[in-house]
Design an enzyme around this catalytic site. Structure first.
Site: not given
Ligand code: BV8
Ligand code: ZN
Length: 245
Positions: A145, A117, A187
């Site tokens: 830019c 990402h 997650s």
């Molecule tokens: C795309 C960069 C083409 C920016 C990020 C299919 C079905 C449904 C939706 C979609 C699909 N396909 C695409 C989508 C849309 C979307 C998506 O998946 N939405 C989700 C919400 C359902 N995907 C996209 O938009 C992707 N692009 O597919 O383009 C397209 C477009 C439109 C429609 C179709 C296709 C782009 C995805 C990337 C976006 N950018 N980040 C920035 O960071 O500023 S995503 C960002 O959120 C992170 O990078 C990461 O990926 C995500 C967060 O997830 P996690 O990192 O897992 O963090 P989270 O907080 O959720 O969980 C933390 C976990 O850690 C928890 O489980 C917790 O229990 C655990 N934890 C806590 N403490 C600890 C621990 N574990 C161990 N030790 C600890 N101490």
């Molecule tokens: Zn430029």
């Protein structure tokens, strides 16, 4: 207690792939995206990290990213990050796939890595696409830019934007080609990253989840280690060193 099957894989494997999420950086003081952490100035992070916010409210967009950059600049990698540097030393064919844009894996010392990402410290022009390596100071509200005057933006993949094809390909090859696939501190919701463990399993890999909580992957994983990465990953390194000695 780790299963015999897992211990024998840890001992004999050479190809190991690790997928990380925000959870591995939590112990460094970086908020995750879930729960109360997922809210910034009463807005959902998933709504802020979008091309629409960059377009319609660039001040708010940059204020959010400058806040995160400042926060990340104040923290250090934790024992979970450093344990993955040991994994890279212990497994000849190791590969790290991260969803995190915080650069902490690189800071810890991992080299065999793809940042799916992007990286919050890299900047690119949203008009001519040129990558800008000079650090953009956080005081500049709307950086421009120097080549075309277009709006600059962090070189991260925003929600609704496609991942870089080459990065996704590397991640899919590493998932399909490994003997053990670790899903760590994620997650397992955001696509396409969340599909990687299933690709690994479909290619005969042993899938291990490390997370204090259940995720949609838990029922499909071969082994779930419930706890914090800062504790469990260093403990695994000691076990692997014993098994490999
Ligand atoms: C795309 C960069 C083409 C920016 C990020 C299919 C079905 C449904 C939706 C979609 C699909 N396909 C695409 C989508 C849309 C979307 C998506 O998946 N939405 C989700 C919400 C359902 N995907 C996209 O938009 C992707 N692009 O597919 O383009 C397209 C477009 C439109 C429609 C179709 C296709 C782009 C995805 C990337 C976006 N950018 N980040 C920035 O960071 O500023 S995503 C960002 O959120 C992170 O990078 C990461 O990926 C995500 C967060 O997830 P996690 O990192 O897992 O963090 P989270 O907080 O959720 O969980 C933390 C976990 O850690 C928890 O489980 C917790 O229990 C655990 N934890 C806590 N403490 C600890 C621990 N574990 C161990 N030790 C600890 N101490
Ligand atoms: Zn430029």
């Amino acid at each position: 207690m780790l299963s015999q099957k897992f211990l024998s894989r840890l001992k004999n494997a050479s190809a190991v792939t690790v997928l990380t999420g925000a959870g591995i950086s939590a112990e460094s003081g970086i908020p995750t995206f879930r729960g109360k952490d997922g809210i910034w100035e009463d807005k959902k992070v998933e709504e802020l990290a979008t091309a629409a916010t960059l377009e319609n409210n660039p001040e708010l967009f940059w204020k959010f990213y400058n806040w995160r950059k400042k926060l990340i600049n104040e923290v250090k990698p934790n024992l979970g990050h450093y344990a993955l540097v040991d994994f890279e030393r212990l497994y000849e064919d190791f590969f790290l796939v991260t969803q995190n844009v915080d650069n902490l894996h690189r800071t810890a010392g991992n080299e065999k890595i793809v940042e799916l990402h992007g990286n919050i410290f890299n900047t690119k022009c949203s008009k001519c696409g040129k990558i800008h390596t000079e650090p953009i100071s956080e005081v500049i509200q709307l950086p421009e830019c120097k080549y075309c005057g277009g709006h600059l933006r962090p070189d991260v993949v925003l929600f609704g934007e496609n991942l870089e094809e080459k990065n996704l390909k590397k991640a899919q090859e590493a998932a399909a080609g490994c003997e053990i696939f670790f899903s760590v501190g994620t997650s397992s919701i955001v696509e396409p990253a969340a599909s990687l463990p299933y690709l690994a399993k479909a290619n005969g890999s042993y899938v291990v989840e490390i997370n204090p909580e259940e995720t949609p992957l838990s029922d499909h994983a071969d082994e779930c280690l419930r706890g914090a990465t800062g504790k469990l990953l260093p403990a695994l390194v000691i076990i692997i060193e014993k098994l490999q000695s």
